[in-house]
Design a protein around this motif. Structure first.
Motif, PDB file in Angstrom:
ATOM      1  N   ALA A 189     -13.227 -46.935  -1.683  1.00 21.49           N
ATOM      2  CA  ALA A 189     -12.469 -47.725  -2.652  1.00 21.49           C
ATOM      3  C   ALA A 189     -11.063 -47.180  -2.858  1.00 21.49           C
ATOM      4  O   ALA A 189     -10.116 -47.952  -3.073  1.00 21.49           O
ATOM      5  CB  ALA A 189     -13.224 -47.758  -3.977  1.00 21.49           C
ATOM      6  N   LYS A 190     -10.876 -45.873  -2.787  1.00 23.29           N
ATOM      7  CA  LYS A 190      -9.546 -45.301  -2.987  1.00 23.29           C
ATOM      8  C   LYS A 190      -8.586 -45.767  -1.896  1.00 23.29           C
ATOM      9  O   LYS A 190      -7.422 -46.096  -2.177  1.00 23.29           O
ATOM     10  CB  LYS A 190      -9.630 -43.778  -3.007  1.00 23.29           C
ATOM     11  N   GLY A 191      -9.042 -45.799  -0.662  1.00 23.39           N
ATOM     12  CA  GLY A 191      -8.192 -46.273   0.425  1.00 23.39           C
ATOM     13  C   GLY A 191      -7.851 -47.746   0.278  1.00 23.39           C
ATOM     14  O   GLY A 191      -6.714 -48.166   0.524  1.00 23.39           O
ATOM     15  N   MET A 192      -8.842 -48.539  -0.141  1.00 26.12           N
ATOM     16  CA  MET A 192      -8.586 -49.965  -0.331  1.00 26.12           C
ATOM     17  C   MET A 192      -7.629 -50.203  -1.490  1.00 26.12           C
ATOM     18  O   MET A 192      -6.735 -51.057  -1.417  1.00 26.12           O
ATOM     19  CB  MET A 192      -9.914 -50.688  -0.565  1.00 26.12           C
ATOM     20  N   ASN A 193      -7.777 -49.451  -2.567  1.00 26.39           N
ATOM     21  CA  ASN A 193      -6.872 -49.600  -3.705  1.00 26.39           C
ATOM     22  C   ASN A 193      -5.450 -49.179  -3.348  1.00 26.39           C
ATOM     23  O   ASN A 193      -4.480 -49.779  -3.827  1.00 26.39           O
ATOM     24  CB  ASN A 193      -7.377 -48.779  -4.891  1.00 26.39           C
ATOM     25  N   ALA A 194      -5.319 -48.142  -2.519  1.00 23.83           N
ATOM     26  CA  ALA A 194      -3.982 -47.733  -2.078  1.00 23.83           C
ATOM     27  C   ALA A 194      -3.307 -48.850  -1.298  1.00 23.83           C
ATOM     28  O   ALA A 194      -2.104 -49.101  -1.451  1.00 23.83           O
ATOM     29  CB  ALA A 194      -4.084 -46.468  -1.227  1.00 23.83           C
ATOM     30  N   LEU A 195      -4.089 -49.538  -0.474  1.00 30.39           N
ATOM     31  CA  LEU A 195      -3.541 -50.660   0.289  1.00 30.39           C
ATOM     32  C   LEU A 195      -3.078 -51.774  -0.650  1.00 30.39           C
ATOM     33  O   LEU A 195      -1.982 -52.326  -0.484  1.00 30.39           O
ATOM     34  CB  LEU A 195      -4.606 -51.182   1.256  1.00 30.39           C
ATOM     35  N   LEU A 196      -3.892 -52.104  -1.642  1.00 28.44           N
ATOM     36  CA  LEU A 196      -3.556 -53.191  -2.557  1.00 28.44           C
ATOM     37  C   LEU A 196      -2.401 -52.830  -3.480  1.00 28.44           C
ATOM     38  O   LEU A 196      -1.639 -53.701  -3.909  1.00 28.44           O
ATOM     39  CB  LEU A 196      -4.785 -53.560  -3.383  1.00 28.44           C
ATOM     40  N   ASP A 197      -2.239 -51.543  -3.799  1.00 28.08           N
ATOM     41  CA  ASP A 197      -1.165 -51.125  -4.692  1.00 28.08           C
ATOM     42  C   ASP A 197       0.190 -51.102  -4.003  1.00 28.08           C
ATOM     43  O   ASP A 197       1.222 -51.306  -4.667  1.00 28.08           O
ATOM     44  CB  ASP A 197      -1.464 -49.734  -5.264  1.00 28.08           C
ATOM     45  N   ASN A 198       0.225 -50.873  -2.705  1.00 29.13           N
ATOM     46  CA  ASN A 198       1.504 -50.699  -2.007  1.00 29.13           C
ATOM     47  C   ASN A 198       1.926 -51.910  -1.187  1.00 29.13           C
ATOM     48  O   ASN A 198       3.124 -52.136  -1.007  1.00 29.13           O
ATOM     49  CB  ASN A 198       1.426 -49.475  -1.085  1.00 29.13           C
ATOM     50  N   CYS A 199       0.989 -52.672  -0.678  1.00 31.34           N
ATOM     51  CA  CYS A 199       1.326 -53.818   0.185  1.00 31.34           C
ATOM     52  C   CYS A 199       1.466 -55.062  -0.691  1.00 31.34           C
ATOM     53  O   CYS A 199       0.531 -55.868  -0.819  1.00 31.34           O
ATOM     54  CB  CYS A 199       0.258 -54.001   1.263  1.00 31.34           C
ATOM     55  N   TYR A 200       2.621 -55.221  -1.278  1.00 30.25           N
ATOM     56  CA  TYR A 200       2.851 -56.303  -2.236  1.00 30.25           C
ATOM     57  C   TYR A 200       2.966 -57.667  -1.569  1.00 30.25           C
ATOM     58  O   TYR A 200       2.973 -58.689  -2.260  1.00 30.25           O
ATOM     59  CB  TYR A 200       4.132 -56.015  -3.022  1.00 30.25           C
ATOM     60  N   SER A 201       3.080 -57.723  -0.224  1.00 33.03           N
ATOM     61  CA  SER A 201       3.188 -58.998   0.491  1.00 33.03           C
ATOM     62  C   SER A 201       1.871 -59.418   1.142  1.00 33.03           C
ATOM     63  O   SER A 201       1.845 -60.395   1.896  1.00 33.03           O
ATOM     64  CB  SER A 201       4.285 -58.911   1.567  1.00 33.03           C
ATOM     65  N   LEU A 202       0.793 -58.711   0.880  1.00 31.51           N
ATOM     66  CA  LEU A 202      -0.482 -58.988   1.530  1.00 31.51           C
ATOM     67  C   LEU A 202      -0.981 -60.389   1.166  1.00 31.51           C
ATOM     68  O   LEU A 202      -1.069 -60.744  -0.007  1.00 31.51           O
ATOM     69  CB  LEU A 202      -1.518 -57.944   1.112  1.00 31.51           C
ATOM     70  N   GLU A 203      -1.292 -61.177   2.195  1.00 32.33           N
ATOM     71  CA  GLU A 203      -1.741 -62.554   1.993  1.00 32.33           C
ATOM     72  C   GLU A 203      -3.198 -62.766   2.397  1.00 32.33           C
ATOM     73  O   GLU A 203      -3.882 -63.592   1.796  1.00 32.33           O
ATOM     74  CB  GLU A 203      -0.856 -63.523   2.786  1.00 32.33           C
ATOM     75  N   GLU A 204      -3.673 -62.056   3.409  1.00 36.41           N
ATOM     76  CA  GLU A 204      -5.045 -62.241   3.889  1.00 36.41           C
ATOM     77  C   GLU A 204      -5.745 -60.893   3.973  1.00 36.41           C
ATOM     78  O   GLU A 204      -5.208 -59.943   4.546  1.00 36.41           O
ATOM     79  CB  GLU A 204      -5.053 -62.930   5.260  1.00 36.41           C
ATOM     80  N   LEU A 205      -6.948 -60.835   3.427  1.00 33.16           N
ATOM     81  CA  LEU A 205      -7.754 -59.607   3.436  1.00 33.16           C
ATOM     82  C   LEU A 205      -9.140 -59.930   3.948  1.00 33.16           C
ATOM     83  O   LEU A 205      -9.822 -60.831   3.437  1.00 33.16           O
ATOM     84  CB  LEU A 205      -7.840 -59.029   2.022  1.00 33.16           C
ATOM     85  N   SER A 206      -9.566 -59.214   4.992  1.00 28.01           N
ATOM     86  CA  SER A 206     -10.884 -59.399   5.584  1.00 28.01           C
ATOM     87  C   SER A 206     -11.573 -58.043   5.658  1.00 28.01           C
ATOM     88  O   SER A 206     -11.061 -57.116   6.301  1.00 28.01           O
ATOM     89  CB  SER A 206     -10.764 -60.016   6.983  1.00 28.01           C
ATOM     90  N   VAL A 207     -12.714 -57.923   4.991  1.00 30.92           N
ATOM     91  CA  VAL A 207     -13.456 -56.660   4.936  1.00 30.92           C
ATOM     92  C   VAL A 207     -14.886 -56.924   5.378  1.00 30.92           C
ATOM     93  O   VAL A 207     -15.604 -57.707   4.750  1.00 30.92           O
ATOM     94  CB  VAL A 207     -13.438 -56.060   3.519  1.00 30.92           C
ATOM     95  N   LYS A 208     -15.294 -56.255   6.460  1.00 31.92           N
ATOM     96  CA  LYS A 208     -16.631 -56.433   7.010  1.00 31.92           C
ATOM     97  C   LYS A 208     -17.288 -55.071   7.222  1.00 31.92           C
ATOM     98  O   LYS A 208     -16.688 -54.169   7.803  1.00 31.92           O
ATOM     99  CB  LYS A 208     -16.588 -57.179   8.346  1.00 31.92           C
ATOM    100  N   ARG A 209     -18.491 -54.957   6.727  1.00 32.04           N
ATOM    101  CA  ARG A 209     -19.312 -53.760   6.970  1.00 32.04           C
ATOM    102  C   ARG A 209     -18.567 -52.472   6.618  1.00 32.04           C
ATOM    103  O   ARG A 209     -18.536 -51.525   7.398  1.00 32.04           O
ATOM    104  CB  ARG A 209     -19.791 -53.729   8.425  1.00 32.04           C
ATOM    105  N   LEU A 210     -17.966 -52.453   5.448  1.00 33.65           N
ATOM    106  CA  LEU A 210     -17.261 -51.256   4.976  1.00 33.65           C
ATOM    107  C   LEU A 210     -18.271 -50.314   4.336  1.00 33.65           C
ATOM    108  O   LEU A 210     -18.837 -50.614   3.279  1.00 33.65           O
ATOM    109  CB  LEU A 210     -16.172 -51.654   3.980  1.00 33.65           C
ATOM    110  N   ARG A 211     -18.496 -49.167   4.952  1.00 28.82           N
ATOM    111  CA  ARG A 211     -19.579 -48.273   4.545  1.00 28.82           C
ATOM    112  C   ARG A 211     -19.174 -47.241   3.499  1.00 28.82           C
ATOM    113  O   ARG A 211     -20.009 -46.547   2.941  1.00 28.82           O
ATOM    114  CB  ARG A 211     -20.121 -47.536   5.782  1.00 28.82           C
ATOM    115  N   GLY A 212     -17.874 -47.115   3.249  1.00 29.59           N
ATOM    116  CA  GLY A 212     -17.443 -46.065   2.334  1.00 29.59           C
ATOM    117  C   GLY A 212     -17.609 -46.403   0.868  1.00 29.59           C
ATOM    118  O   GLY A 212     -17.434 -45.536   0.006  1.00 29.59           O
ATOM    119  N   ILE A 213     -17.945 -47.669   0.552  1.00 34.45           N
ATOM    120  CA  ILE A 213     -18.126 -48.078  -0.835  1.00 34.45           C
ATOM    121  C   ILE A 213     -19.571 -47.818  -1.238  1.00 34.45           C
ATOM    122  O   ILE A 213     -20.499 -48.308  -0.594  1.00 34.45           O
ATOM    123  CB  ILE A 213     -17.775 -49.561  -1.020  1.00 34.45           C
TER     124      ILE A 213
END
Length: 542
Positions: A189-213
Motif C-alpha cells: 500500500a505504501k508504494g501505491m500511495n506514493a504513486l497516487l500522491d505524486n502522479c497528479y496526471s494519472l488517468e488509468e490504473l490497473s492492478v492485478k494480483r498485487l500480493r503486497g497488500i
C-alpha cells in the motif's frame, strides 16, 4: 556492429546532399535491394565486394522525419537491422522509438544505462518477467526512472523484487505518468500511495494480483491522493483485499470506468459509498464478486450509467436489476450472467424492456427468459443491435422466431447452448432485415444444412455454425485473461514493431488455489468485443 565510419549528425528535414559512406560486408546486405533498384535505372555500375566499398547514399535525400515514419511500419527485427546500416539510421531509429518492452530479469540491470542512452525518447515502457526468473529489483527500477523521466505509461508484470522503495522512487521521478498497470507484483500500500500522491496526471490504473497488500483486515487504506482528481478508469482484479482501494474509488470524482473482477470480500458497502459520493460513472464491470441487490440498488443511483456487466454474482436477483433499469435510463450495453441460479428471470427482463429503450447490446447467460419477456424486449428496445443468448433452457424455436420477426434493428446475433433447431434458424431468412452476422454454437438440434440454406437466401449474411458440441461441456460466458491485452484498460499498446525482448508471464499457484473456479472467461464476451471493434472500424471507414 556494421555501422558506417561516418560520424555526421542527422541531416535536417528537406536536405538533399549526397554523402559518401563506407559500408562493411556485414551491413551491405541490408541496402543491397535499395542499390539494386537504383542500379536498374542508372547506367553507372555499382559493385559490391567482400571488402569495404564506397557507394552513394541516396537515402540521405530522405528527411529524418520521413525516415522515422517509415520505421514505424517495420517490425522489431527489421528496425534492429536498419539501425545497423549507418549512424544516421541508428540515431533516427532510437529517437523515433517511443514504446519499449523489456524482459525485466535481474540480468537487465548492468545494461540499463546503455539501453536508455540509445532509446532516450521512450514514453511507454513495459517490464515483464516470468515466474521462473528473478526480476529486476528496486535499484533497476530507480535507474530506469531516472533515465525515463518523461514516461507516460508503464506496465509491470511479474516484477516480484520491486518493493515500496522502488515504487516511491518511480513516482517521484516520473510524475507525468498517465497510465499505470501492474500484475503479479509484491509491493504494498505504501508504494501505491506514493504513486497516487505524486502522479497528479494519472488517468488509468490497473492492478492485478498485487500480493503486497495484507488480507488480514489491517491493510493500509489506499488513496485518494493527488491522482484522484484526474483518474478516469480503475481496474482491480484478483485481489485479496481490494476494499483497501475504497478511499481512492470514492474520492475519484471524475471516475468514468470501474472494473472489479474476482476480488474477495463484501463489496456492497463500497458501492453504497460510491452512490453517496455522486459519481459520474459510465461503465461498471462486476465479475465473480460478493455483491447483492443492496450493491446493485446503490449503483442504480449513478444516473449516467451506460455500460453494466454483472457476471456470476449469485447474490444478485430480480430486485437489483429492476432498480438499475428503473433509474439508469441511459443504459446502452447490459451483460448479465445468472450462473443458472434462477434468481434473475422474467421480472428483471420485463423491467429492462420497459425502461431501457436506449439499449444497443444485450447479453443473457444462464438465464431462462420466456416468450413474453423476449417479445417485450424486441418491441420496446428498438435500438437493439447486438444480442447474445447463452445457456438458456427456455429459448427454443418460437422464441427465436419472435426475435427474427420483432428485432428490426438487430445486426449481430449469437446463440449458444440453447434448444434451437433448424426451424428457428430458418426464420432469419426473412426476419431481421439489418442482420449482418449470426453465430450458432453448441445447439445440438441445428444442422449444417440450414447454414448453407440461409447463406443461399441471404448472400450478404455471415453465418457461423459450430456444431461440434462436446458431451457434458458446460456453457461459460467468460474467458481466461491469460492472453489479455486488456483490456483493455491496461495500456494496450505494446506492439511488436517497438519490442526489444518479450517474456511470457505466469501467475502464482497460490492464487489459483484460493480462487478455484475463477480460471475461465467464455466465448460470448470476446465475440461481442470483436463485434464492437469491427463496428467502430466500419464507422471510422465510412
Amino acid at each position: 556492429m556494421g555501422q558506417s565510419s561516418s560520424s555526421q549528425s542527422p541531416s535536417p528535414a528537406g536536405s538533399v546532399n549526397r554523402r559518401s559512406v563506407t559500408l562493411t560486408a556485414s551491413s551491405s546486405a541490408a541496402l543491397s535491394e535499395i542499390i539494386r533498384c537504383r542500379h536498374s535505372v542508372d547506367d553507372s555500375p555499382i559493385e559490391f565486394s567482400d571488402a569495404k566499398c564506397s557507394y552513394i547514399d541516396y537515402t540521405s535525400e530522405i528527411p529524418d522525419d520521413c525516415l522515422a515514419l517509415v520505421f514505424q511500419f517495420l517490425g522489431s527485427g527489421d528496425r534492429n537491422r536498419c539501425s545497423l546500416v549507418s549512424r544516421r539510421w541508428l540515431l533516427v531509429d532510437a529517437q523515433s522509438r517511443h514504446r519499449l518492452t523489456l524482459k525485466a530479469q535481474s540480468e537487465l540491470l548492468p545494461i540499463v544505462p546503455r539501453i536508455f542512452s540509445r532509446f532516450d525518447s521512450v514514453t511507454k515502457l513495459s517490464l515483464r518477467c516470468d515466474r521462473k526468473s528473478v526480476s529486476i529489483n528496486d535499484d533497476g527500477l530507480i535507474l530506469i526512472s531516472l533515465r525515463c523521466r518523461k514516461l507516460t505509461r508503464i506496465k509491470l508484470r511479474g516484477c516480484r523484487e520491486i518493493t515500496d522503495l522502488g515504487m516511491a522512487a518511480l513516482a517521484k521521478n516520473c510524475t507525468e505518468l498517465k497510465k499505470f498497470s501492474c500484475g503479479s507484483c509484491m509491493f504494498g500500500a505504501k508504494g501505491m500511495n506514493a504513486l497516487l500522491d505524486n502522479c497528479y496526471s494519472l488517468e488509468e490504473l490497473s492492478v492485478k494480483r498485487l500480493r503486497g497488500i495484507n488480507d488480514d483486515g489491517t491493510a493500509e487504506p489506499i488513496g485518494p491522493g493527488a491522482a484522484a482528481m484526474s483518474l478516469r478508469s480503475i481496474l482491480l482484479k484478483e485481489l485479496y483485499n481490494g476494499q483497501s482501494f475504497g478511499p481512492l474509488i470514492s474520492g475519484a470524482k471524475k471516475l468514468k470506468t470501474l472494473k472489479l473482477l474476482r476480488c474477495l470480500g463484501d463489496w456492497d458497502r463500497l458501492l453504497e459509498k460510491i452512490a453517496v459520493s455522486d459519481h459520474s460513472l459510465v461503465e461498471v464491470h462486476l465479475e465473480r464478486l460478493q455483491v447483492s441487490d443492496i450493491g446493485l440498488s446503490a449503483l442504480s443511483n449513478c444516473s449516467n450509467l451506460e455500460i453494466l456487466h454483472v457476471l456470476k454474482t449469485p447474490d444478485c436477483s430480480n430486485i437489483g436489476f429492476i432498480e438499475v433499469a428503473l433509474h439508469c435510463k441511459l443504459l446502452r450495453k447490459l451483460h448479465i450472467d445468472g450462473w443458472k441460479t434462477n434468481r434473475i428471470g422474467n421480472e428483471a427482463l420485463m423491467a429492462i424492456a420497459k425502461y431501457s429503450a436506449n439499449l444497443h447490446e444485450l447479453v443473457l447467460i444462464g438465464i431462462n427468459p420466456s416468450l413474453v419477456s423476449l417479445e417485450a424486449i424486441a418491441i420496446n428496445c428498438q435500438k437493439l443491435e447486438r444480442l447474445a443468448i447463452c445457456g438458456s433452457e427456455t429459448v427454443a424455436d418460437s422464441e427465436i422466431s419472435c426475435i427474427a420477426s420483432k428485432c428490426v434493428a438487430l445486426k449481430k446475433l449469437c446463440i449458444k447452448g440453447c434448444p434451437v433447431s433448424d426451424e428457428g434458424i430458418e426464420a432469419f431468412a426473412w426476419g431481421c432485415p439489418n442482420l449482418v452476422k449470426i453465430k450458432v454454437k453448441k445447439c445440438r438440434n441445428v444442422t449444417g444444412e440450414v447454414g448453407d440454406w440461409l447463406r443461399s437466401k441471404r448472400g450478404s449474411l455471415v453465418v457461423q455454425l459450430d456444431l461440434c458440441a462436446v458431451e457434458g461441456e458446460s456453457v461459460d460466458a467468460t474467458m481466461s485473461e491469460g492472453g489479455d491485452q486488456e483490456d483493455p484498460v491496461e495500456f494496450p499498446g505494446t506492439t511488436s514493431n517497438e519490442t526489444l525482448a518479450l517474456s511470457s508471464s505466469g501467475r502464482g499457484s497460490i492464487f489459483k488455489t484460493r480462487f478455484g473456479l475463477f480460471g475461465c472467461r467464455g466465448f460470448v464476451t470476446s465475440t461481442l468485443r470483436r463485434w464492437s471493434i469491427g463496428q467502430c472500424s466500419s464507422n471510422g471507414n465510412s
